[in-house]
Design a protein around this motif. Sequence first.
Motif, short mmCIF file in Angstrom:
data_model
loop_
_atom_site.label_atom_id
_atom_site.label_comp_id
_atom_site.label_asym_id
_atom_site.label_seq_id
_atom_site.Cartn_x
_atom_site.Cartn_y
_atom_site.Cartn_z
N ASP A 180 0.85 -1.34 0.05
CA ASP A 180 -0.23 0.04 -0.07
C ASP A 180 0.84 1.34 -0.06
O ASP A 180 1.94 1.34 0.82
CB ASP A 180 -1.03 0.06 1.35
CG ASP A 180 -1.93 -1.26 1.28
OD1 ASP A 180 -2.26 -1.56 0.11
OD2 ASP A 180 -2.10 -1.72 2.51
N VAL A 181 0.59 2.24 -0.86
CA VAL A 181 1.31 3.30 -0.86
C VAL A 181 0.00 4.49 -0.61
O VAL A 181 -0.82 4.60 -1.34
CB VAL A 181 2.05 3.70 -2.47
CG1 VAL A 181 2.84 4.76 -2.43
CG2 VAL A 181 2.67 2.36 -2.75
N ALA A 182 0.86 5.41 0.32
CA ALA A 182 -0.22 6.74 0.52
C ALA A 182 0.63 7.92 0.41
O ALA A 182 1.67 7.89 1.23
CB ALA A 182 -0.69 6.40 2.02
N LEU A 183 0.27 8.93 -0.32
CA LEU A 183 0.93 10.32 -0.48
C LEU A 183 -0.05 11.30 0.09
O LEU A 183 -1.09 11.50 -0.14
CB LEU A 183 1.29 10.54 -1.77
CG LEU A 183 1.78 11.74 -2.07
CD1 LEU A 183 3.11 11.80 -1.54
CD2 LEU A 183 1.93 12.13 -3.47
N SER A 217 3.69 0.60 2.73
CA SER A 217 3.62 -0.23 3.79
C SER A 217 3.58 -1.70 2.89
O SER A 217 2.72 -1.79 2.00
CB SER A 217 2.12 -0.16 4.74
OG SER A 217 2.03 0.89 5.40
N LEU A 218 4.36 -2.76 3.53
CA LEU A 218 4.35 -4.10 2.88
C LEU A 218 3.98 -5.08 3.78
O LEU A 218 4.07 -4.96 4.96
CB LEU A 218 5.92 -4.47 2.53
CG LEU A 218 6.59 -3.26 1.46
CD1 LEU A 218 8.12 -4.05 1.30
CD2 LEU A 218 5.88 -3.28 0.34
N LEU A 340 5.82 -4.24 7.08
CA LEU A 340 7.02 -3.23 7.09
C LEU A 340 6.55 -2.09 6.59
O LEU A 340 5.68 -1.81 5.56
CB LEU A 340 8.20 -3.80 5.97
CG LEU A 340 8.89 -5.28 6.44
CD1 LEU A 340 8.12 -6.49 6.32
CD2 LEU A 340 10.15 -5.27 5.75
N GLN A 341 7.17 -0.83 6.96
CA GLN A 341 6.78 0.47 6.79
C GLN A 341 7.94 1.29 6.51
O GLN A 341 8.83 1.31 7.16
CB GLN A 341 5.94 1.03 8.01
CG GLN A 341 4.52 0.12 7.96
CD GLN A 341 3.68 0.87 9.07
OE1 GLN A 341 4.11 1.33 10.12
NE2 GLN A 341 2.36 0.66 8.87
N LEU A 342 7.58 2.31 5.53
CA LEU A 342 8.66 3.29 5.16
C LEU A 342 7.91 4.56 4.91
O LEU A 342 6.92 4.69 4.53
CB LEU A 342 9.47 3.02 4.01
CG LEU A 342 10.37 4.02 3.39
CD1 LEU A 342 11.49 4.03 4.42
CD2 LEU A 342 10.92 3.50 2.04
#
Length: 453
Positions: A180-183, A217-218, A340-342
Amino acid sequence: MAGLLNSLFGAQKPGGAPIPAADDGDFVDFAGPPDPLPTPLLSDPTITVQSTFPTTTSFAVPYTKWYRVWERTSPSDFVQEAWMIAFLLIMIIVHKWGTRRNRQLAKKWFGFLSPLLEREFALVGFGGIKPPTADHVQSMGLPNAVSSEDLVIPEELFKERNPQLFISYATGRQNIASADVALTLYKRFNPFIHFGELLSSFLLESMPAPVQRLQISLHPFDGQEAQLVPTEDGKQSQDQRAKAASSYDSFVWAIVNKDDMKRLRDERYDVSLTTTKDNSKLPDWATIMTESAEVTDLLLSAELIEVIEKAGEVFEYLIVTDQPIDKPLKLDDAIPKKRLQLSLRVTTSNELDSLAPLISYFLRLPDQLASSAKFRPEVMRKVRQTREDEIRKLQKADQDERAEERSVKRGQDKKDKRESLLKNMSAEEQRKYLEKEREKDLRKSQKRITKKA
């Protein structure tokens, strides 16, 4: 006789005219001076005096048709409305500009992320085929309904949840179920809220300043490929049994920017379980938060340090966790869920090329965890002890809550039973029953006093 009395006592008839005084010349010496007559201020009546006070003159409104507003009004009558329209136009222009600016930034960032995600995942973005409805199946038949082009959803790289939040999705990779990608961008479309948040963060220490942020988020498979990707016959294939090795030990480990360390401890339950340990290999502005030193020895590689240094201080955190973000209040909330989160700060001056190595390394990190993140029992004993302590606290709180519920239920049942008994008794029986209750309560209170003495 009545006329004589009236003449003697001077009575007058009501409503009668007063009797004029006789003009007696004998009493002229006792007469007063005559009343003064008012003299005019101006002797010449032709002279007029101009008043110093403003006078209101009413102009007759000309009669016009009901729709001829311009003949009855002037532009000066609409000054307030003109200011309101100008203000609304400015707000609409700022809203349009802010929304357009955020969309431009979203296109820029997702255009930068697209090749990195497509290199690792089979499906990036939103799209696919909708399931056919019952009406489609009845009218077209099942084979034609499934293959109908009307059910095809056009692919989109990202979606706009609101003018501030843009999201994307990726799946189709070994060891990773989904990404998941959030901007999150500034609220440029609403300057009042944006500047209000800036002012609140300046005046109140507890209020964080608004930040533009990119979060990835992975969600790893963690050995659950068979449940998430079943085969046609429902049996697990040989490849899936090999992929079941994607599981790894549970722990919490993070590299964080020191500016965000306190905020993360306050906001995230999983990070609060760790201890902070500085590492000389990392930049001065970064630190490690871990549950075990051996986890750091495994995950802190030279390549990871290099990509973090290259990214610079826009790096906020990289977290490997299995615990929830919010503190669990029930046992069901404490079920481990690995992810996992970046997080990276988004600025207009970001050099995107410097962030590409860090994002690529992060997308490959689950492979490293699945292959080597299996630690000695002595290392995991301490990690499990922390989780078991938290679970025991939740179990105790749950038991206390249930005991309180049972106590309340017993009291309510006892009360209902007493009321039903009293309802079926006569007045004499109720009196005797209540006297026995009072005597029983009195004996209990006397026993308590004796024990205290």
